[in-house]
Design an enzyme around this catalytic site. Structure first.
Site, mmCIF file in Angstrom:
data_model
loop_
_atom_site.group_PDB
_atom_site.id
_atom_site.type_symbol
_atom_site.label_atom_id
_atom_site.label_comp_id
_atom_site.label_asym_id
_atom_site.label_seq_id
_atom_site.Cartn_x
_atom_site.Cartn_y
_atom_site.Cartn_z
ATOM 1 N N ARG A 23 34.577 55.415 66.972
ATOM 2 C CA ARG A 23 34.247 56.784 66.545
ATOM 3 C C ARG A 23 32.745 56.990 66.371
ATOM 4 N NH1 ARG A 23 36.344 54.622 61.676
ATOM 5 N NH2 ARG A 23 34.850 54.689 59.935
ATOM 6 N N SER A 24 31.984 55.890 66.263
ATOM 7 C CA SER A 24 30.529 56.006 66.125
ATOM 8 C C SER A 24 29.793 55.713 67.432
ATOM 9 C CB SER A 24 30.030 55.043 65.040
ATOM 10 O OG SER A 24 30.572 55.368 63.785
ATOM 11 N N ARG A 83 31.567 34.287 51.030
ATOM 12 C CA ARG A 83 30.672 33.852 49.951
ATOM 13 C C ARG A 83 31.111 32.566 49.270
ATOM 14 N NH1 ARG A 83 30.009 39.847 47.349
ATOM 15 N NH2 ARG A 83 28.585 40.699 48.928
ATOM 16 N N CYS A 112 25.531 42.308 45.138
ATOM 17 C CA CYS A 112 24.261 42.920 44.748
ATOM 18 C C CYS A 112 23.906 42.641 43.287
ATOM 19 C CB CYS A 112 24.289 44.422 45.008
ATOM 20 S SG CYS A 112 25.777 45.252 44.396
ATOM 21 N N GLN A 139 26.249 49.750 37.017
ATOM 22 C CA GLN A 139 26.058 49.777 38.465
ATOM 23 C C GLN A 139 26.148 51.189 39.033
ATOM 24 O OE1 GLN A 139 28.356 45.533 38.723
ATOM 25 N NE2 GLN A 139 28.161 46.614 40.668
ATOM 26 N N SER A 142 25.992 54.131 44.530
ATOM 27 C CA SER A 142 25.670 53.755 45.911
ATOM 28 C C SER A 142 26.279 52.412 46.279
ATOM 29 C CB SER A 142 24.159 53.724 46.130
ATOM 30 O OG SER A 142 23.536 52.808 45.251
ATOM 31 N N GLY A 143 26.593 51.586 45.266
ATOM 32 C CA GLY A 143 27.261 50.324 45.535
ATOM 33 C C GLY A 143 28.655 50.500 46.092
ATOM 34 N N ARG A 218 30.699 51.001 36.215
ATOM 35 C CA ARG A 218 30.098 51.994 37.106
ATOM 36 C C ARG A 218 29.545 53.139 36.260
ATOM 37 N NH1 ARG A 218 29.030 50.542 42.046
ATOM 38 N NH2 ARG A 218 31.193 50.073 42.583
ATOM 39 N N HIS A 225 21.007 49.161 40.187
ATOM 40 C CA HIS A 225 21.888 48.520 39.213
ATOM 41 C C HIS A 225 21.064 48.003 38.037
ATOM 42 C CE1 HIS A 225 24.969 49.039 42.035
ATOM 43 N NE2 HIS A 225 25.226 47.790 42.388
ATOM 44 N N ASN A 298 19.911 48.236 44.288
ATOM 45 C CA ASN A 298 21.024 47.467 44.839
ATOM 46 C C ASN A 298 21.099 47.521 46.359
ATOM 47 O OD1 ASN A 298 21.815 50.265 43.883
ATOM 48 N ND2 ASN A 298 23.554 49.832 45.218
#
Length: 318
Positions: A23-24, A83, A112, A139, A142-143, A218, A225, A298
């Site tokens: 789609r992109s 991670r 972050c 936080q 935007s996270g 949040r 953050h 962040n």
């Protein structure tokens, strides 16, 4: 943000290839004043690629990181998927770049909130050792992505206009509110985000004996953050020594003159690369306790900047 960071830091790129879903396809990406059209991500997209910076969700990393490394690319993954894999380094370059020597083609970028915290913990841990870390985070939305930013904008407008509040991204209204939940709750009562901070801190600092507890929250802030961090050290350390250690740490900026209103806030520091520390003081309840307030963008040190710095470190060691 990654592309902007690559350009700002003059990373030596011959070809930048943006990849996304169908789609992109064809969407414009601007790099060094040139328009580059986005291509569809496929298993064979990584031929002749040196570095593949992933930030499209764990499911995409799980599916495509392997094919990328098989074609010779080094994957720097910004998702949580790799991670805690034992054979995958989890890296904040200023803290533990030495582990890059043992990578097998995949390097993980930490959460972050973890990244900014370990920047401040590292010099103290090296100096006197850490017994315990208790962190409460504040936080920004935007996270949680672009839709979360739009939700805060819309809910703020709806509140001020007295209109009905619409929510889709967050479990509760985020405008003029705080939500003590980031990610899903686990059987132990912690959220997945909180367990990320606990486990990643130990891995990055290379010490499983550090006791860590986290509460992640949040808040209605767009970018940046903040963290209230309480540490208990193995040996006594003065506040003055803590300030000195932090001031000498690459990527850390001490802003600590609260009497004159000097301490870090996310509003003031959005768009900055450093991790900022203030409110450094002795914990009156414990002889080896130190309190501090840590703020960082962040999207920068918590994500894009750290990923680019990993690539820079790999280039520098050949």
């Amino acid at each position: 943000e990654m592309i902007k960071t690559l350009e700002e830091r003059k990373f030596p790129i011959q070809n930048l290839i943006p990849l996304a879903s169908e789609r992109s396809e064809g969407a414009p990406v601007y790099f060094k004043e040139k328009c580059i059209r986005t291509k569809v991500l496929k298993s064979d997209s990584f031929k002749d690629i040196d570095f593949a910076l992933f930030s499209a969700g764990s499911s995409i990393s799980k599916e495509f990181a392997g094919p990328a490394t098989e074609q010779g690319a080094v994957v720097i993954d910004n998702t949580s998927f790799f991670r805690m894999h034992k054979d995958v380094p989890l890296v904040v370059p200023e803290v533990n770049s030495s582990v890059l020597k043992s990578h097998n083609g995949i390097i993980a970028n930490p959460n972050c909130s973890t990244a900014q915290m370990v920047m401040a913990l590292k010099p103290i841990h090296d100096e006197v050792g850490l017994e315990r870390v208790i962190v409460s985070t504040y936080q920004s939305v935007s996270g949680a992505g672009k839709e979360a930013i739009l939700e805060l904008e819309n809910q703020t407008r709806q509140n001020l206009n007295g209109n009905q509040i619409e929510k889709e991204v967050f479990s509760h209204e985020i405008a003029f509110n705080v939500i003590p939940q980031i990610d899903v709750f686990l059987d132990n009562g912690y959220t997945k985000e909180e367990m990320k901070m606990i486990e990643e801190t130990k891995k990055i600092l290379g010490d499983d004996n550090i006791q860590v507890s986290a509460t992640t929250v949040r808040v209605p802030v767009f970018v940046g953050h903040s963290e209230s961090v309480n540490i208990q050290t193995k040996k006594p350390i003065s506040v003055e020594k803590v300030r000195s250690l932090l001031s000498s740490m690459d990527g850390v900026n001490v802003m600590d003159d609260p009497v004159n209103g000097i301490f870090p806030t996310p509003k003031d520091l959005a768009g900055k690369d450093d991790v900022y520390v203030g409110r450094i003081r002795r914990d009156l309840s414990h002889p080896n306790g130190i309190e501090m307030w840590i703020v960082s963008d962040n999207l920068r040190k918590g994500a894009a900047l750290n990923a680019v710095q990993i690539a820079e470190a790999l280039v520098s060691v050949g």
